[in-house]
Write an enzyme that holds these catalytic residues in place. Structure first.
Site, PDB file in Angstrom:
ATOM      1  N   SER A  10     -24.752   0.488 -27.920  1.00 39.96           N
ATOM      2  CA  SER A  10     -24.886   1.860 -27.441  1.00 39.96           C
ATOM      3  C   SER A  10     -26.224   2.504 -27.728  1.00 39.96           C
ATOM      4  O   SER A  10     -26.600   3.473 -27.083  1.00 39.96           O
ATOM      5  CB  SER A  10     -23.774   2.727 -28.030  1.00 39.96           C
ATOM      6  N   SER A  11     -26.966   2.014 -28.713  1.00 47.72           N
ATOM      7  CA  SER A  11     -28.246   2.643 -29.020  1.00 47.72           C
ATOM      8  C   SER A  11     -29.291   1.598 -29.389  1.00 47.72           C
ATOM      9  O   SER A  11     -28.966   0.467 -29.752  1.00 47.72           O
ATOM     10  CB  SER A  11     -28.099   3.662 -30.156  1.00 47.72           C
TER      11      SER A  11
END
Length: 189
Positions: A10-11
């Site tokens: 996600s990041s």
């Protein structure tokens, strides 16, 4: 017939290493963005790349999609292109020529859980922001300029100084300078 991998976190600061570790793959597509939708560069590139007879390897269902509609559509799209989709954590395989009702049920259940988890994360985030605001804490990105700096920039810009020069002097972008100028009222001028 290529063995293709798709991995997602996600990041940017998260690590992709544990996903599909030790597998011999011809090509791996990596995304470092949220799985909230299918607007992901590597996912779109992978969809264009795969051909009939290829096998797509994905660590787990929630790496491919975080909502049930997108998950089902992606698997159906890949299968319609003749691509086999394998989710290793769940030990599920979907191929174009066979439909196992138990696998379809598991895909729907696991996809629903991934969607539920994402909803819970968003709800906890909203609750955390509301609690921080109730305690008087500021949320979001801090202002690039103090109120005194903003007032000085307004005064100098209205006196005719270059906005580019002011932006450079205060180490901000020109859009920040224009935002300062647009956010002043008549009495500030």
């Amino acid at each position: 017939m290529a063995a293709v991998g798709y991995v997602r976190v996600s990041s940017v600061d998260q690590n992709l290493a544990r996903q599909l570790e030790g597998m011999k793959l011809d090509r791996v597509f990596e995304d470092k963005v949220s799985g909230k939708d299918t607007k992901r560069p590597a996912l779109q590139e992978m969809l264009l790349y795969v051909r009939e007879g290829d096998t797509l390897h994905v660590h787990s269902i929630d790496r491919l999609a975080r909502n049930l509609v997108d998950l089902r559509k992606l698997v159906e799209t890949l299968n319609s292109k003749g691509v086999i989709v394998t989710f290793h954590k769940e030990a599920l395989t979907f191929s174009p020529d066979q439909s196992n009702p138990m696998s379809v049920l598991m895909l729907n259940m696991m996809g629903a859980f991934a969607e539920f988890e994402r909803s819970m994360i968003r709800e906890r985030q909203r609750e955390g922001i509301a609690a921080a605001k109730a305690q008087g804490k500021t949320t979001g990105r801090p202002n690039a300029l103090t109120t005194v700096q903003a007032a000085i920039i307004r005064e100098r810009a209205f006196a005719g100084e270059s906005k580019t020069k002011l932006a450079s002097e205060y180490s901000v972008t020109r859009s920040t300078v224009y935002a300062v100028l647009n956010n002043c009222s008549e009495r500030d001028i």
